[in-house]
Design a protein around this motif. Structure first.
Motif, PDB file in Angstrom:
ATOM      1  N   ALA A 120       0.816  -1.216   0.000  1.00 55.30           N
ATOM      2  CA  ALA A 120       0.000   0.000   0.000  1.00 55.30           C
ATOM      3  C   ALA A 120       0.847   1.263   0.000  1.00 55.30           C
ATOM      4  CB  ALA A 120      -0.945   0.006   1.199  1.00 55.30           C
ATOM      5  N   VAL A 121       1.869   1.313   0.861  1.00 52.76           N
ATOM      6  CA  VAL A 121       2.659   2.545   0.933  1.00 52.76           C
ATOM      7  C   VAL A 121       3.538   2.708  -0.308  1.00 52.76           C
ATOM      8  CG1 VAL A 121       2.589   2.604   3.450  1.00 52.76           C
ATOM      9  CG2 VAL A 121       4.533   1.525   2.309  1.00 52.76           C
ATOM     10  N   GLU A 122       4.031   1.595  -0.867  1.00 52.98           N
ATOM     11  CA  GLU A 122       4.810   1.724  -2.107  1.00 52.98           C
ATOM     12  C   GLU A 122       3.929   2.209  -3.242  1.00 52.98           C
ATOM     13  OE1 GLU A 122       6.191   1.165  -5.932  1.00 52.98           O
ATOM     14  OE2 GLU A 122       4.649  -0.213  -5.184  1.00 52.98           O
ATOM     15  N   THR A 123       2.748   1.604  -3.394  1.00 52.20           N
ATOM     16  CA  THR A 123       1.849   1.985  -4.477  1.00 52.20           C
ATOM     17  C   THR A 123       1.420   3.441  -4.351  1.00 52.20           C
ATOM     18  OG1 THR A 123       1.012  -0.288  -4.629  1.00 52.20           O
ATOM     19  CG2 THR A 123      -0.335   1.440  -5.609  1.00 52.20           C
ATOM     20  N   ALA A 124       1.030   3.847  -3.133  1.00 51.00           N
ATOM     21  CA  ALA A 124       0.589   5.225  -2.918  1.00 51.00           C
ATOM     22  C   ALA A 124       1.728   6.208  -3.148  1.00 51.00           C
ATOM     23  CB  ALA A 124       0.033   5.373  -1.505  1.00 51.00           C
ATOM     24  N   THR A 125       2.891   5.901  -2.631  1.00 52.64           N
ATOM     25  CA  THR A 125       4.036   6.797  -2.796  1.00 52.64           C
ATOM     26  C   THR A 125       4.423   6.922  -4.259  1.00 52.64           C
ATOM     27  OG1 THR A 125       4.872   6.247  -0.595  1.00 52.64           O
ATOM     28  CG2 THR A 125       6.437   7.203  -2.153  1.00 52.64           C
ATOM     29  N   ARG A 126       4.431   5.811  -4.993  1.00 52.15           N
ATOM     30  CA  ARG A 126       4.763   5.850  -6.421  1.00 52.15           C
ATOM     31  C   ARG A 126       3.828   6.794  -7.165  1.00 52.15           C
ATOM     32  NH1 ARG A 126       2.411   1.603  -9.237  1.00 52.15           N
ATOM     33  NH2 ARG A 126       3.080   0.257  -7.533  1.00 52.15           N
ATOM     34  N   HIS A 225      -2.730  15.748 -15.413  1.00 53.91           N
ATOM     35  CA  HIS A 225      -2.796  16.020 -13.984  1.00 53.91           C
ATOM     36  C   HIS A 225      -3.451  14.881 -13.206  1.00 53.91           C
ATOM     37  CE1 HIS A 225      -2.874  20.576 -15.119  1.00 53.91           C
ATOM     38  NE2 HIS A 225      -1.661  20.058 -15.199  1.00 53.91           N
ATOM     39  N   VAL A 226      -3.674  13.766 -13.885  1.00 53.42           N
ATOM     40  CA  VAL A 226      -4.389  12.633 -13.291  1.00 53.42           C
ATOM     41  C   VAL A 226      -3.552  11.366 -13.431  1.00 53.42           C
ATOM     42  CG1 VAL A 226      -6.511  11.248 -13.318  1.00 53.42           C
ATOM     43  CG2 VAL A 226      -6.597  13.702 -13.905  1.00 53.42           C
ATOM     44  N   VAL A 227      -3.531  10.558 -12.383  1.00 53.13           N
ATOM     45  CA  VAL A 227      -2.932   9.223 -12.413  1.00 53.13           C
ATOM     46  C   VAL A 227      -3.971   8.235 -11.918  1.00 53.13           C
ATOM     47  CG1 VAL A 227      -1.268   7.685 -11.247  1.00 53.13           C
ATOM     48  CG2 VAL A 227      -0.499   9.858 -12.216  1.00 53.13           C
ATOM     49  N   THR A 228      -4.090   7.092 -12.585  1.00 51.95           N
ATOM     50  CA  THR A 228      -4.999   6.054 -12.110  1.00 51.95           C
ATOM     51  C   THR A 228      -4.228   4.784 -11.773  1.00 51.95           C
ATOM     52  OG1 THR A 228      -6.954   4.712 -12.609  1.00 51.95           O
ATOM     53  CG2 THR A 228      -5.511   5.247 -14.458  1.00 51.95           C
ATOM     54  N   LEU A 229      -4.698   4.127 -10.734  1.00 56.59           N
ATOM     55  CA  LEU A 229      -4.172   2.831 -10.331  1.00 56.59           C
ATOM     56  C   LEU A 229      -5.143   1.712 -10.661  1.00 56.59           C
ATOM     57  CD1 LEU A 229      -2.996   3.912  -6.767  1.00 56.59           C
ATOM     58  CD2 LEU A 229      -1.459   3.265  -8.628  1.00 56.59           C
ATOM     59  N   ALA A 230      -6.332   2.071 -11.165  1.00 56.85           N
ATOM     60  CA  ALA A 230      -7.422   1.094 -11.216  1.00 56.85           C
ATOM     61  C   ALA A 230      -8.122   0.979 -12.561  1.00 56.85           C
ATOM     62  CB  ALA A 230      -8.460   1.444 -10.142  1.00 56.85           C
ATOM     63  N   ASP A 231      -7.853   1.855 -13.497  1.00 60.22           N
ATOM     64  CA  ASP A 231      -8.638   1.887 -14.741  1.00 60.22           C
ATOM     65  C   ASP A 231      -7.706   1.905 -15.942  1.00 60.22           C
ATOM     66  OD1 ASP A 231     -10.490   2.204 -16.730  1.00 60.22           O
ATOM     67  OD2 ASP A 231     -11.438   3.984 -15.896  1.00 60.22           O
ATOM     68  N   GLY A 245       4.152  -0.849 -11.405  1.00 59.09           N
ATOM     69  CA  GLY A 245       5.540  -0.997 -10.991  1.00 59.09           C
ATOM     70  C   GLY A 245       6.487  -1.272 -12.135  1.00 59.09           C
ATOM     71  N   ASP A 246       5.968  -1.450 -13.347  1.00 61.81           N
ATOM     72  CA  ASP A 246       6.824  -1.772 -14.481  1.00 61.81           C
ATOM     73  C   ASP A 246       7.818  -0.656 -14.785  1.00 61.81           C
ATOM     74  OD1 ASP A 246       5.385  -4.084 -14.674  1.00 61.81           O
ATOM     75  OD2 ASP A 246       4.127  -3.415 -16.340  1.00 61.81           O
ATOM     76  N   VAL A 251      10.437   2.149  -3.821  1.00 58.33           N
ATOM     77  CA  VAL A 251      10.814   1.310  -2.678  1.00 58.33           C
ATOM     78  C   VAL A 251      11.332   2.136  -1.512  1.00 58.33           C
ATOM     79  CG1 VAL A 251      11.224  -0.736  -4.079  1.00 58.33           C
ATOM     80  CG2 VAL A 251      13.080   0.898  -3.724  1.00 58.33           C
ATOM     81  N   HIS A 252      11.677   3.403  -1.756  1.00 56.68           N
ATOM     82  CA  HIS A 252      12.103   4.253  -0.651  1.00 56.68           C
ATOM     83  C   HIS A 252      11.005   4.406   0.393  1.00 56.68           C
ATOM     84  CE1 HIS A 252       9.769   7.811  -2.070  1.00 56.68           C
ATOM     85  NE2 HIS A 252      10.014   7.329  -3.281  1.00 56.68           N
TER      86      HIS A 252
END
Length: 300
Positions: A120-126, A225-231, A245-246, A251-252
């Motif tokens: 969760a924190v890696e995905t959100a931070t990325r 100005h938009v990023v999606t993780l789900a669509d 993650g590709d 990872v920081h």
């Protein structure tokens, strides 16, 4: 060692506890005796054959436990230390796991809570890094009450951003506790956001999908100005960046989250735990939806 695996695609009933050779850490990696491992939506997507077509497969990309073997060159932790992190081998739901990125478990956390954090924190931070969220940013998070959304809210607030988060009304008090201004998702979202931010928002992060990318583009003034993780499909259609993650992982975040937790600026999600042998039930619960916290498998 015992590990979660499957040799055919299908429902949760195809999951098994199988015997596998003990893994060995490579350079810069550590092996842990796993005490807890996170469960994620990618688990049932893999099980259904939606991600990889090879068989058999194992599961698990995040875990917490006790270091029992060091890879070459590792000097920042010792055998016996409590650590949590990410496994590139995809086999962390097991008695032993190799962590490719890891950090000491914050003193205030137990193993289950620590195992709920890495993905969760890696995905959100990325995603926040890709959006360049910083001080005074006005950020809209669509789907803010889940484990990734809640992490994104808190990490953005820690960066000095003002956050508006969408969630069902039953989760609005929870979002306020994380530092976000809540709004309900669904029809009329644009008007509700503009009531809170008359000039719109600077950036938007879509965690939940639901076909809202056109509204997010309108609110922010542009697809860039938009990023999606789900669509994924919507991202291609509307020219929005799909974060995966590709292109490199943040990872920081694994080593940075401990200080935020111990200072009280980040509250880990609630966890619902299952024994490793009950992984099928854990996946059924996750697939059913409606879980605000994080599902975690315990390894005795």
């Amino acid at each position: 060692m015992k590990a979660v695996g499957f040799s055919r695609f299908g429902g949760a009933e195809v999951l098994e506890i199988v015997d596998l050779p003990d893994p060995r850490p490579g350079p810069g990696e550590v092996r842990i005796a796993v005490r807890a491992a996170g469960v994620n939506p990618s688990d049932w997507k893999k099980r259904q054959g939606l991600m990889d077509d090879e068989l058999p497969q194992t599961l698990g990309y995040e875990a917490a436990g006790i270091v029992d073997e060091l890879g070459e060159g590792v000097a920042d932790v010792a055998v016996g230390d409590r650590v949590f992190g990410l496994s590139s081998q995809g086999a962390a739901q097991a008695e032993l796991a190799v962590l490719s990125h890891y950090a000491p478990i914050p003193p205030s956390l137990d193993f289950a809570t620590a195992a709920a954090l890495p993905a969760a924190v890696e995905t959100a931070t990325r995603a926040l890094d890709q959006l360049s969220v910083g001080p005074d940013t006005r950020l809209l998070v669509n789907g803010a009450s889940g484990s990734v959304g809640g992490a994104a809210v808190q990490l953005a607030v820690a960066r000095g951003a003002r956050v508006i988060g969408t969630a069902s009304p039953s989760n609005h008090d929870y979002l306020r506790s994380l530092g976000a201004d809540p709004v309900a998702y669904g029809e009329g979202l644009t008007d509700r956001v503009r009531a809170l931010a008359p000039d719109g928002v600077d950036l938007a992060l879509d965690v939940a999908g639901r076909g809202v990318l056109p509204e997010l583009i309108a609110l922010t003034g542009g697809a860039d100005h938009v990023v999606t993780l789900a669509d994924f499909g919507g991202a291609r259609e509307h020219g929005v960046r799909f974060s995966s993650g590709d292109a490199g992982r943040a990872v920081h975040a694994i080593s940075e989250i401990g200080a935020l937790i111990e200072s009280g600026r980040f509250t880990p999600p609630d966890t619902r735990t299952f024994p490793l042998a009950e992984v099928a039930e854990a996946q059924r619960v996750g697939e059913h939806g409606g879980i605000r916290g994080k599902l975690v498998l315990l390894v005795s």
